[in-house]
Enzyme design. Structure first.
Site, PDB file in Angstrom:
ATOM      1  N   GLU A 142      40.406  35.733  47.063  1.00 56.73           N
ATOM      2  CA  GLU A 142      41.659  36.460  47.199  1.00 56.73           C
ATOM      3  C   GLU A 142      42.839  35.833  47.906  1.00 56.73           C
ATOM      4  O   GLU A 142      44.122  35.909  47.706  1.00 56.73           O
ATOM      5  CB  GLU A 142      41.322  37.869  47.759  1.00 56.73           C
ATOM      6  N   CYS A 192      40.204  42.759  40.034  1.00 58.48           N
ATOM      7  CA  CYS A 192      40.501  44.208  40.427  1.00 58.48           C
ATOM      8  C   CYS A 192      42.170  44.552  40.416  1.00 58.48           C
ATOM      9  O   CYS A 192      42.749  43.730  41.025  1.00 58.48           O
ATOM     10  CB  CYS A 192      39.995  44.058  41.591  1.00 58.48           C
ATOM     11  N   THR A 221      42.540  42.625  50.556  1.00 56.07           N
ATOM     12  CA  THR A 221      42.181  44.155  50.483  1.00 56.07           C
ATOM     13  C   THR A 221      40.532  44.658  51.163  1.00 56.07           C
ATOM     14  O   THR A 221      40.444  45.716  51.390  1.00 56.07           O
ATOM     15  CB  THR A 221      41.827  44.345  48.781  1.00 56.07           C
TER      16      THR A 221
END
Length: 296
Positions: free
Chosen positions: A141, A111, A177
């Site tokens: 992540e 992403c 995020t």
């Protein structure tokens, strides 16, 4: 019948039960991009393509991708096929190396919001800041961020963990995020009174934050909350946490088949929200099921 209900939600009015639906539902841009890339890669490949772990955190979508030729590996021996598709959350360098060693072409579906968040954290570290990232331990992540920065970043998930960090100089704070907006805000507030120089860069995904904000509004207006999305999805779990923190009857489901009519006995209004990796077809099935229950 569908009508607008405030700026944050749409509302279905039925004879017996009102269904309030979040305005931001279904795939976010990053998830849609990753799924599209994986599908197109599989279509153009001469054989199966592989991801490391699920491409996104939704078992039903992953199942459909597998049927289309996108296989899931959880060990190096499982890396096979014409191409390796990097998941939306990124992947460790060791996995990329293993895929290359086995002759797979690398297709990056990370992403863009995650890529930016990692770049921002690295910039802080390069500028001499001690970096703290608010995130979930073990989340892909965070694993890739830790791999990138090593000892220059500390991952914390709770206020207690943040309080235990020894601060040695100027401090920079970022976030996973998909992290909870409230958790990020609280930890930043705690850290602010401990340092002379603090730089906070907002790396929360806007598509995730807006869903949390809508859910905050919705839980004040309904008698039950239905959260639709993968049980392993961190951003979907955040939405369920918002309802439970308000002591609202909250049900986190993956598909319409999990809905129990008893949940809505005597309930006049139910809110429906979804995680950013929940496909439209699942949401449609859930709404049809609720409308059926609401008109009996």
């Amino acid at each position: 019948m569908v009508r607008a209900a405030r700026s944050a939600v749409f509302c279905y009015d039925e004879r017996a039960m009102k269904i309030v639906v979040g305005k931001h539902m279904g795939f976010c841009g990053g998830v849609r991009r990753a799924v599209d890339i994986a599908q197109k890669t599989a279509q153009g490949a001469g054989g199966p393509v592989t991801t490391w772990g699920p491409l996104i955190h939704n078992p039903q979508v992953v199942g459909r991708l597998e049927a289309a030729g996108v296989k899931v590996a959880d060990r190096p021996e499982g890396l096979e096929g014409e191409a390796f598709v990097v998941s939306a959350y990124g992947v460790a360098h060791a996995v990329l190396d293993a895929a290359r060693e086995r002759g797979l072409r690398i297709v990056d579906a990370t992403c863009p919001v995650v890529i930016r968040a990692h770049a921002v954290a690295k910039q802080l570290a390069d500028e001499g800041y001690q970096v703290i990232c608010v995130g979930d331990h073990g989340h892909p992540e965070m694993v890739t961020l830790k791999e990138m920065l090593g000892d220059r970043v500390t991952i914390v998930h709770t206020r207690e963990e943040a309080a235990a960090v020894k601060i040695t100089g100027k401090l920079g704070v970022v976030s996973q995020t998909t992290q909870s907006l409230d958790n990020f805000r609280q930890i930043v507030g705690d850290l602010a009174i401990r340092v002379r120089e603090l730089k906070v860069l907002n790396t929360l995904c806007p598509a995730i934050t807006v869903r949390q904000e809508e859910t905050d509004v919705m839980v004040e207006e309904v008698q039950a909350l239905l959260v639709v999305g993968g049980l392993g999805s961190s951003n979907t779990t955040r939405l369920a946490e918002i309802g439970r923190e308000k002591s609202l009857p909250t049900y986190h489901i993956e598909t319409a088949d999990e809905i129990e009519p008893a949940w809505f006995q005597g309930v006049e209004s139910v809110g429906v929200v979804s995680g950013a990796s929940t496909p439209d077809w699942i949401i449609k099935d859930v709404l049809l099921r609720l409308q059926d229950l609401g008109t009996r």
